[in-house]
Enzyme design. Structure first.
Site, PDB file in Angstrom:
ATOM      1  N   HIS A 462       0.783  -1.435   0.013  1.00  0.00           N
ATOM      2  CA  HIS A 462      -0.150  -0.039  -0.006  1.00  0.00           C
ATOM      3  C   HIS A 462       0.822   1.299  -0.191  1.00  0.00           C
ATOM      4  O   HIS A 462       0.751   2.083  -0.938  1.00  0.00           O
ATOM      5  CB  HIS A 462      -0.938  -0.148   1.378  1.00  0.00           C
ATOM      6  CG  HIS A 462      -1.732   1.171   1.331  1.00  0.00           C
ATOM      7  ND1 HIS A 462      -3.028   1.224   1.060  1.00  0.00           N
ATOM      8  CD2 HIS A 462      -1.420   2.563   1.899  1.00  0.00           C
ATOM      9  CE1 HIS A 462      -3.536   2.611   1.316  1.00  0.00           C
ATOM     10  NE2 HIS A 462      -2.588   3.103   1.606  1.00  0.00           N
ATOM     11  N   GLU A 463       1.933   1.238   0.967  1.00  0.00           N
ATOM     12  CA  GLU A 463       2.596   2.563   0.755  1.00  0.00           C
ATOM     13  C   GLU A 463       3.461   2.614  -0.210  1.00  0.00           C
ATOM     14  O   GLU A 463       3.691   3.886  -0.749  1.00  0.00           O
ATOM     15  CB  GLU A 463       3.508   2.221   2.419  1.00  0.00           C
ATOM     16  CG  GLU A 463       2.724   2.496   3.593  1.00  0.00           C
ATOM     17  CD  GLU A 463       1.716   3.817   3.666  1.00  0.00           C
ATOM     18  OE1 GLU A 463       1.998   4.936   3.186  1.00  0.00           O
ATOM     19  OE2 GLU A 463       0.664   3.905   4.258  1.00  0.00           O
ATOM     20  N   HIS A 466       1.637   4.498  -2.877  1.00  0.00           N
ATOM     21  CA  HIS A 466       1.850   6.239  -2.852  1.00  0.00           C
ATOM     22  C   HIS A 466       3.099   6.391  -3.330  1.00  0.00           C
ATOM     23  O   HIS A 466       3.053   7.653  -3.956  1.00  0.00           O
ATOM     24  CB  HIS A 466       1.640   6.544  -1.243  1.00  0.00           C
ATOM     25  CG  HIS A 466       0.328   6.320  -0.650  1.00  0.00           C
ATOM     26  ND1 HIS A 466      -0.579   7.054  -1.159  1.00  0.00           N
ATOM     27  CD2 HIS A 466      -0.030   5.808   0.482  1.00  0.00           C
ATOM     28  CE1 HIS A 466      -1.801   6.878  -0.365  1.00  0.00           C
ATOM     29  NE2 HIS A 466      -1.236   6.086   0.728  1.00  0.00           N
TER      30      HIS A 466
END
Length: 664
Positions: A462-463, A466
């Protein structure tokens, strides 16, 4: 303030990709550059506002973006360091700077003459005297809207009151972040008897060793604590749970009075600006646009999840009765029993996954996924120092070998680090000012960690999603680059990146993935209720009229209880993912009235994943399409238009409901 020529922030860094010279920077350097940056921006914008030349793209939009170059360079570097490795000096600077930056922003956005230059450019564009491309037009439109939301049309008396409120809110937000971090650290649970750690692996026990004959379990940001699923010693589970959900509710690190003051100040601000409540003000800048739209999705979804969680609770309570006859099933038992039932029903056990979840192996899988989907490569740069001394620096290159940017990875926990995991930009990509991106990812693993949980795998992907959003930016203006999108959109691309952890043999072999897939909707009632409870609690704090908000610390918990009950998501067994007293997203970050954005983005995420599934999965062609249409534009054009360009239509709710196993 004059900026010393030897300050490492005085000019563009000489290091590759303009990476700040973190090793040379001191708190004094940040402070000097911050004050000089505000002064330089005010001077540049005064020149912009007073210009006699007809408004143009160059003398308005380009000048606007260029005015904050030093301040942006300073703040991005400072924030990356402060979040990951603060010091008392940096803490003090942040608390000093918060109110001053709020006053600086007010001086800009309440300047009628400056606003008039943008209005003039808009008029000339409408009359055909100036040609705007899509990015120019969107920056102009969004800047005009930002001036309006900030209060540029208010009279002098109201503007003075608004400035006071914004300064107060900046001071309170900085105080909350410090108190919240300290409460999390102080809330650690100390174990003096190793027998109480039954259920943990030897490696996990070693990671908790305090070196003085005790073991220290640090709290994570959320209400639920990872070890609750593993600890067999029920009294310790209770201690850990209660330490988590009671932080910030009293004592030295009491956050209640701070959050009550923040909520009331925000309510007054919204009223001053002509909005029904602060949520209406905040949401107007997002994709959802109105509180009615948010409530219409979040309320029913929360109640549907609550019904599923109640049904799951009955099953888990029955299984718990076999384990602890005569004892009442409690919230600190939920995850432990759920893991047991999951293993019995689907054959999914943490121990079976562990050999594949070495932390470095998982990170390598993250890079492999990005290479397979986008063709990019990662080259270690041990010659470069990241935002912490322990950070690893990687040069990222495209499939043709051309440079993309730098990626800084800081794995390790430390007492001076914020909890959780996050991404920050350090240098924003821009074609106008010719900069390539530098971004960070940050986790909180202990140095002795070798394996992580499956939730940890999801978080890492997920990170990095980003990070990819920042790295793939291809925009004219730095303020619209990468993750500079609406809060209810920004989580969507990173949520999609979680999907690539589920490719067979990338992290787990196909047989284990099949088990995980079969269990994918198991316990989703719990997971969705805790998120929806936090989401709706956020809305309650920011939709409630001023006269009904808590005025004292003692009223906070009762307000929380009433709010959850009113939305139908109150549960004695499932607390909100964040209770009010440690809800950093809404009190210390930029998600005030915006936590709904995670779920709003999930609608797009599930719909986009359905597109990938229907079109051949993670092919290079599909990856390039996603990169070009969704990641590269960042916030340079309307977010929903980028989704429509990618998908060919608006997002639909069905795929998310199917994923969660819910029916509205």
């Amino acid at each position: 303030m004059t900026l010393s020529s030897d300050n490492p922030l005085a000019d563009r860094s000489h290091l590759p990709y303009q990476l700040p010279d973190f090793a040379a920077l001191t708190a004094a350097d940040y402070r000097e550059a911050l004050f000089a940056g505000m002064e330089q921006q005010r001077a540049a914008l005064s020149t912009l506002a007073a210009a006699d030349a007809p408004a143009s793209v160059e003398n308005v939009l380009h000048a606007w973006e260029a005015s904050g170059t030093l301040l942006e360079r300073t703040l991005l570097a400072f924030e990356a360091v402060w979040l990951a490795n603060s010091t008392p000096e940096l803490d003090a600077l942040r608390e000093e700077a918060g109110p001053l930056l709020a006053q600086h922003a007010d001086a800009i956005h309440l300047d009628a003459s400056l606003y008039a230059r943008f209005v003039a450019l808009d008029a000339r564009a409408r009359d055909g005297e100036v040609a705007l491309d899509a990015e120019d037009a969107y920056l102009l439109s969004e800047t005009l809207a930002a001036f309006t939301r900030a209060g540029v049309a208010l009279g002098a008396e109201d503007q003075a009151r608004l400035r006071e409120l914004n300064t107060e809110l900046a001071e309170l937000g900085a105080r909350f972040q410090r108190v919240n971090r300290d409460a999390r650290v102080a809330g650690a649970v100390i174990v003096s008897d190793a027998a109480e750690l039954d259920g943990l692996t030897g490696e996990e026990i070693a990671a908790l060793d305090a070196g003085d004959g005790t073991w220290r379990i640090e709290l994570v940001n959320t209400s639920q604590q990872p070890l609750l699923a593993k600890l067999r010693h029920r009294p310790l589970r209770r201690r850990l749970f209660e330490a988590s959900v009671s932080r910030g509710l009293g004592g030295e690190h009491d956050a209640r009075a701070i959050i009550a003051s923040i909520a009331r100040a925000r309510s007054r601000k919204a009223t001053l600006l002509g909005y029904e409540n602060y949520a209406a003000l905040s949401i107007s800048a997002g994709c959802a646009k109105t509180t009615d739209a948010v409530n219409a999705l979040m309320g029913p979804l929360g109640r549907a999840a609550r019904a599923q969680a109640d049904a799951d609770a009955a099953v888990f309570a029955a299984r718990f009765a076999d384990l602890e006859p005569g004892e009442e099933f409690a919230p600190w038992d939920w995850e432990f029993v759920a893991d047991l039932v999951r293993a019995e029903r689907f054959g999914v056990e943490e121990a079976e996954l562990a050999p594949y979840l070495d932390v470095n192996r998982v990170l390598e899988a993250v890079y492999v996924a990005a290479h397979d989907l986008y063709g990019i490569t990662f080259e270690p740069r041990p010659d470069l120092v990241g935002h912490t001394p322990e950070a690893d620096v990687y040069e990222v290159r495209d499939a043709d070998g051309s440079p993309i940017g730098l990626f800084l990875m800081d794995f390790w926990a430390r007492p001076t680090k914020q909890g959780g995991a996050w991404m920050t930009p350090v240098v924003n990509q821009t074609t106008v000012f010719r900069s390539l991106p530098v971004v960070t990812n940050n986790c909180n693993y202990t140095p002795s960690t070798t394996t992580i949980s499956w939730d940890g795998v999801t978080t890492m992907f997920h990170e990095f999603g980003h990070a990819l959003h920042g790295l793939f930016a291809n925009t004219k203006y730095p303020s619209r680059s990468g993750t500079s999108t609406p809060r209810d959109f920004v989580e969507f691309p990173s949520q999609v990146n979680e999907f690539w952890s589920m490719v067979p043999d990338r992290v787990l072999p196909a047989d284990l993935l099949a088990k995980l897939d079969a269990a994918s909707s198991f316990n989703q009632g719990f997971g969705t209720v805790e998120i929806m409870a936090a989401t709706l609690l956020d809305q309650a704090w920011h939709q409630t009229p001023l006269e009904e908000l808590p005025a004292t610390a003692e009223e906070v918990e009762a307000f929380e209880e009433r709010a959850l009950a009113a939305w139908g998501v109150d549960s004695a067994l499932v607390p909100p993912r964040y209770r009010s007293a440690y809800f950093n997203h809404i009190w210390g970050s930029d998600y005030a009235a915006g936590y709904y954005g995670y779920t709003w983005a999930q609608v797009m995420d599930a719909d986009a994943v359905a597109w990938f599934r229907a079109n051949g999965g993670g092919t290079r062609e599909n990856g390039d399409h996603f990169r070009r249409t969704l990641l590269a534009p960042g916030g340079s054009v309307d977010a929903l238009e980028t989704y429509r360009t990618f998908r060919g239509r608006d997002p639909e709710l069905g795929p998310l409901l199917e994923r969660l196993g819910l029916r509205l």
